[in-house]
Scaffold this active site. Structure first.
Site, mmCIF file in Angstrom:
data_model
loop_
_atom_site.group_PDB
_atom_site.id
_atom_site.type_symbol
_atom_site.label_atom_id
_atom_site.label_comp_id
_atom_site.label_asym_id
_atom_site.label_seq_id
_atom_site.Cartn_x
_atom_site.Cartn_y
_atom_site.Cartn_z
ATOM 1 N N ARG A 310 0.722 -1.247 0.157
ATOM 2 C CA ARG A 310 0.070 0.054 -0.035
ATOM 3 C C ARG A 310 1.001 1.283 0.040
ATOM 4 O O ARG A 310 0.617 2.444 -0.693
ATOM 5 C CB ARG A 310 -1.021 -0.125 1.283
ATOM 6 C CG ARG A 310 -1.953 1.205 1.194
ATOM 7 C CD ARG A 310 -3.159 1.073 2.207
ATOM 8 N NE ARG A 310 -4.159 0.409 1.656
ATOM 9 C CZ ARG A 310 -5.214 0.593 0.901
ATOM 10 N NH1 ARG A 310 -5.465 1.838 0.429
ATOM 11 N NH2 ARG A 310 -5.988 -0.163 0.562
ATOM 12 N N GLU A 712 -9.848 6.043 6.615
ATOM 13 C CA GLU A 712 -8.628 6.092 6.741
ATOM 14 C C GLU A 712 -8.231 7.449 5.758
ATOM 15 O O GLU A 712 -7.133 8.180 6.538
ATOM 16 C CB GLU A 712 -7.967 4.986 6.144
ATOM 17 C CG GLU A 712 -7.946 3.859 7.058
ATOM 18 C CD GLU A 712 -7.328 2.557 6.167
ATOM 19 O OE1 GLU A 712 -7.970 2.336 5.223
ATOM 20 O OE2 GLU A 712 -6.419 2.126 6.517
HETATM 21 N N1 MTE Z 1 -12.732 5.582 13.960
HETATM 22 C C1 MTE Z 1 -12.955 5.277 15.353
HETATM 23 N N2 MTE Z 1 -13.900 6.078 16.098
HETATM 24 N N3 MTE Z 1 -12.273 4.200 15.800
HETATM 25 C C2 MTE Z 1 -11.637 3.443 15.095
HETATM 26 O O1 MTE Z 1 -10.753 2.436 15.843
HETATM 27 N N4 MTE Z 1 -10.463 2.908 12.907
HETATM 28 C C3 MTE Z 1 -9.978 3.561 11.510
HETATM 29 C C4 MTE Z 1 -11.469 4.172 10.955
HETATM 30 N N5 MTE Z 1 -12.052 4.977 11.858
HETATM 31 C C5 MTE Z 1 -11.200 3.745 13.798
HETATM 32 C C6 MTE Z 1 -12.085 4.806 13.177
HETATM 33 C C7 MTE Z 1 -9.622 2.612 10.387
HETATM 34 S S1 MTE Z 1 -7.933 1.861 10.718
HETATM 35 C C8 MTE Z 1 -10.250 1.806 9.645
HETATM 36 S S2 MTE Z 1 -9.777 0.861 8.599
HETATM 37 C C9 MTE Z 1 -11.662 2.102 9.589
HETATM 38 O O2 MTE Z 1 -12.190 3.283 10.560
HETATM 39 C C10 MTE Z 1 -12.329 0.958 9.650
HETATM 40 O O3 MTE Z 1 -14.061 0.887 9.612
HETATM 41 P P1 MTE Z 1 -14.899 1.265 8.238
HETATM 42 O O4 MTE Z 1 -14.011 0.508 7.250
HETATM 43 O O5 MTE Z 1 -16.033 1.077 8.576
HETATM 44 O O6 MTE Z 1 -14.662 2.886 8.063
HETATM 45 N N1 LUZ Z 2 -4.950 -4.529 2.770
HETATM 46 C C1 LUZ Z 2 -5.202 -3.184 2.915
HETATM 47 C C2 LUZ Z 2 -4.889 -5.561 3.717
HETATM 48 O O1 LUZ Z 2 -5.271 -2.482 2.148
HETATM 49 N N2 LUZ Z 2 -5.735 -3.109 4.105
HETATM 50 C C3 LUZ Z 2 -5.761 -3.924 5.151
HETATM 51 O O2 LUZ Z 2 -6.129 -3.447 6.188
HETATM 52 C C4 LUZ Z 2 -5.374 -4.977 4.771
HETATM 53 N N3 LUZ Z 2 -5.497 -5.914 5.600
HETATM 54 C C5 LUZ Z 2 -4.858 -7.298 5.829
HETATM 55 C C6 LUZ Z 2 -4.463 -7.823 4.186
HETATM 56 N N4 LUZ Z 2 -4.454 -6.531 3.483
HETATM 57 MO MO1 MOS Z 3 -7.485 -0.075 9.080
HETATM 58 S S1 MOS Z 3 -5.587 0.293 9.662
HETATM 59 O O1 MOS Z 3 -7.246 -0.754 7.740
HETATM 60 O O2 MOS Z 3 -7.669 -1.225 10.378
#
Ligand code: MTE
Ligand code: LUZ
Ligand code: MOS
Length: 762
Positions: A310, A712
């Site tokens: 990524r 993200e």
């Molecule tokens: N928001 C909150 N409040 N708490 C969290 O742990 N995790 C982040 C983001 N926002 C997170 C957050 C991460 S790393 C990801 S990948 C996404 O939320 C995952 O949730 P989604 O795919 O439903 O957006």
């Molecule tokens: N790829 C990605 C992944 O883009 N995001 C992820 O969180 C992930 N997790 C496991 C394997 N590939």
């Molecule tokens: Mo988020 S780093 O893809 O849990």
């Protein structure tokens, strides 16, 4: 019906009143035991002897486990089996779990841990990415993405810069630490409550460690108090240890980490070390770019390979790079095994090109925003990424134009220049940085999801799906999708806990895809029920089933309006199936991990931010005076939640780039292991003037209600803070020199950067 864009989070009231149930709030069953982990005190060593006599004899201790007590596979690695649950003969980092103590109370278990006598035979340790690079110590072979003729183009470019850069890692610092509560059930089965983003993977690791079939293990999560990637794979070791103990003792066992142990035992965002070589022309347009990135994988593979790929796929950020060589090396080090953290390598990839463009602009004495614009991906040409995906949904020009005007960027920059001339100590800086972030797991098969929708005879609805709630509002969004699809108020719909015995074989809730995947799967289920109900309504009331409308808790059929609940109970009596499963797989994805080419992303999310900062050149202190964020979440499913994600992501990124500092001593011991020594953003660190706007856009891709992922991408908006600080520092040498300012730009680093410029002769 359309989702209500201002609906509060389904648990908002429970969060603020303290009634929301987290794993540790589940009432403990009689006989519950508590577990604590004994952690390695050596970065790299053979274990010669473990003497646990005193541990066993300590008050309250019921049992002690080491690697040999694991009946099945001693591994919980998500990709490669190099992640022992408990160290077996070899320790590879300070903090690696070696043994587990089960006692009548948590305090008893933890204090007994300290009584272990372990004899180590120390081995040489590799601690930093640079060292890993020198010794070619990697967890997987280097990755290389290559296009065109970067070597030739470097030689022919008018200008060339070479440099190196280090960007620090980051602790996830979920407010709820890692925890699992394992309850033995009949016939050799287990029910495990676990704070995890990946219930299915926990199920498999637990089953593997106990030589059980997957069907014997049920993993449940109602919600996490934050995950941020730290509970994607790394909840496994705790789930496994609690389960092994519960299974062995046939008593419920809870393993809840103390914050210090959580810091010491778990992986973090990867820190990166980069070497770059870039050629550009008089206008600052990049002619060729070569970059080597070394990430600190830590002692095991974990998720480092997809994090690295990524990073490779985000080095371009919003810029067209015609001739490129991007290499990534997952450095194996004797430190915690690093893992997913919001952005998953994307931020670390993109910040490098932003640093380079910042350098180029200052070298040429040009406005960085102009240089950035000239390098943006084109709309019809110059729009193929280094990994060969064509960027078809580019809105970066419109978005940046809008932000430049709404933030009054140029006028404020002028004012800052004036201010700095007359302010010898406090210096201000400003920067605008763009974001382009690819959405989908970069491992194709993970892009699938399932859901179950149950319509009960009173017209209330339960939705269950494979995604987990970590505060990001996924359950709210999925409930909204179901309500909108069936034309009922969202108060009719409840989201249940995520449980592996409901939807099987789920992916982690990660890669920001939670609502994209599970929203579509839930919609698929709801549409099937709706079709059956429409057929039934047409049978009862006449007319075409296609013409039946579901809206505002009513069903409009052949001129009559029937209450939803009424139709549902009549349908039940007519033996119509009122529940359904649903499934979704993202279309059109491909990826070749050998050549690092393909179409890894369904679409891109865009954004941009302007940050203005002030630094104190005597103390190095920094304050964000104003931040303007403009972010593209497509046609938002829920603006209230998405604004929370955008602001939260920005603040989390701000912490990463400014004051969250991980520091290991020369023995490999993490010294910043608690809030006493590791500073996360607090309310005082928020911009004084904070303006967040969602960009008016609709996803070109056929996503759920044309929305875009919000989890993200906004973290990358925080780049603007680092470059605003760099702009402020550069003022000290009248913007003639590129200050070296690595992240985190702590007061100490800001002061060093200022001092370096002050001591120069210019
Ligand atoms: N928001 C909150 N409040 N708490 C969290 O742990 N995790 C982040 C983001 N926002 C997170 C957050 C991460 S790393 C990801 S990948 C996404 O939320 C995952 O949730 P989604 O795919 O439903 O957006
Ligand atoms: N790829 C990605 C992944 O883009 N995001 C992820 O969180 C992930 N997790 C496991 C394997 N590939
Ligand atoms: Mo988020 S780093 O893809 O849990």
């Amino acid at each position: 019906m359309k989702p209500d864009k201002q609906l509060p989070h389904e648990s908002a009231e429970l969060h603020v009143s303290g009634e929301a149930v987290y794993t540790d709030d589940i009432p403990e069953l009689t006989g519950t035991l508590h577990c604590a982990l004994g952690l390695s005190q050596c970065a790299h060593a053979r274990i010669i002897n473990i003497d646990l006599t005193a541990v066993r004899a300590a008050a309250g201790v019921v049992d002690v486990l080491t690697a040999k007590d694991i009946p099945g596979t001693n591994d919980c690695g998500p990709i490669i089996a190099d992640d022992p649950i408990l160290a077996d003969g070899l320790v590879q980092c300070i903090g690696q779990p070696v043994f587990a103590v089960i006692a009548t109370s948590y305090e008893a278990a933890r204090s007994a841990c300290g009584k272990a006598q372990i004899d180590y035979d120390e081995l040489p340790a590799i601690l930093t990415p640079k060292q890993a690079l020198q010794e070619e110590s990697y967890v997987v072979p280097p990755m290389h993405c290559h296009r065109g003729e970067p070597e030739e183009k470097l030689l022919s470019a008018a200008h060339r810069i070479k440099g190196e850069l280090s960007i620090g890692g980051q602790e996830q610092f979920y407010l709820e630490g890692q925890i699992s509560y394992a309850v033995p059930k009949e016939k050799d089965s287990l029910h495990v409550y676990c704070s995890t983003q990946h219930p299915t993977e926990m199920q498999h690791h637990i089953a593997g460690a106990l030589n059980l079939s997957a069907h014997a293990v049920t993993v449940e999560v109602r919600r996490m108090g934050g995950g941020f990637g730290g509970k994607e794979s790394q909840s496994a070791v705790f789930a496994c240890v609690a389960s092994i103990a519960a299974h062995r003792l046939q008593r419920p066992v809870k393993l809840r980490l103390d914050r210090d142990d959580d810091f010491m035992a778990t992986g973090k965002r990867h820190c990166f070390y980069y070497q770059y070589d870039v050629g550009y022309d008089e206008a600052g347009i990049i002619q060729a770019a070569k970059i080597d990135m070394v990430l600190r994988a830590g002692y095991s593979t974990d998720l480092s390979p997809p994090v690295a790929s990524r990073a490779v796929c985000h080095f371009d950020n919003a810029y067209y790079l015609s001739d490129v060589s991007i290499r990534a090396m997952c450095g194996k080090t004797n430190t915690q095994s690093n893992t997913a953290f919001r952005g998953f390598g994307g931020p670390q990839g993109a910040i490098a090109i932003e640093y380079i463009i910042d350098d180029i602009a200052r070298n040429l004495g040009q406005e960085p925003l102009d240089v950035r614009r000239r390098n943006f991906y084109g709309k019809d040409s110059r729009n193929t990424t280094p990994y060969q995906q064509v960027v078809k949904d580019n809105v970066i020009y419109e978005l940046v134009d809008q932000l430049e005007h709404s933030s009054d960027y140029r006028r404020r920059k002028q004012k800052i220049r004036e201010f700095n001339k007359h302010s010898p100590v406090i210096k201000k800086g400003i920067a605008l940085t763009p974001v382009k972030f690819g959405i989908s797991f970069n491992v194709v098969h993970l892009n699938q999801a399932g859901a179950l929708v149950h319509v009960y005879t009173d017209g209330s609805i339960m939705v269950n799906h494979g995604g987990t709630e970590m505060g990001q509002g996924l359950h709210t969004k999925v409930a909204q999708v179901v309500a909108a699809t069936l034309g009922v108020g969202v108060s009719r719909v409840r989201s249940s806990s995520t449980v592996t015995d409901k939807v099987a074989n789920t992916s982690a809730t990660a890669a920001s895809t939670g609502a994209d995947l599970n929203g579509k799967a839930a919609q698929d289920a709801a549409l099937q029920i709706k079709a059956r109900l429409a057929d039934f309504a047409a049978e009862q009331y006449g007319g075409q089933s296609e013409a039946v409308v579901f809206s505002e808790d009513q069903v409009l059929v052949n001129g009559s309006a029937v209450r939803f609940s009424e139709l549902v109970s009549a349908a039940y009596e007519a033996r119509v199936q009122l529940w359904s499963d649903g499934f979704y797989a993202t279309p059109g994805l491909s990826w070749n991990q050998e050549t690092l080419t393909g179409n890894p992303f369904y679409y891109f999310a865009y954004g941009a931010a302007v940050s203005e900062v002030a630094i104190d050149t005597l103390t190095g202190e920094m304050k964000v005076l104003r931040a303007d964020l403009l972010h593209d979440v497509g046609n938002s499913l829920n603006e209230a939640i998405d604004i929370g994600q955008v602001e939260g992501g920005f603040i989390q990124g701000l912490g990463w780039l400014t004051f969250e500092e991980l520091y290991w001593n020369d023995k490999g011991r993490l010294l910043t292991h608690a809030p006493s020594t590791y500073k996360i953003p607090a309310v005082n660190d928020c911009p004084v003037d904070f303006r967040t706007t969602l960009f008016d856009n609709e996803n070109q891709a056929d996503t759920i209600f044309r929305s875009k992922a919000a989890g993200e991408p906004p973290l990358l908006l925080s780049f603007s803070v680092l470059f605003a600080i760099r702009d402020a520092v550069a003022s000290v040498a009248d913007y003639q020199v590129n200050p070296k300012l690595e992240a985190p730009a702590t007061p100490e680093r800001i002061l060093q950067a200022v001092a370096a410029l002050q001591s120069m002769d210019h």
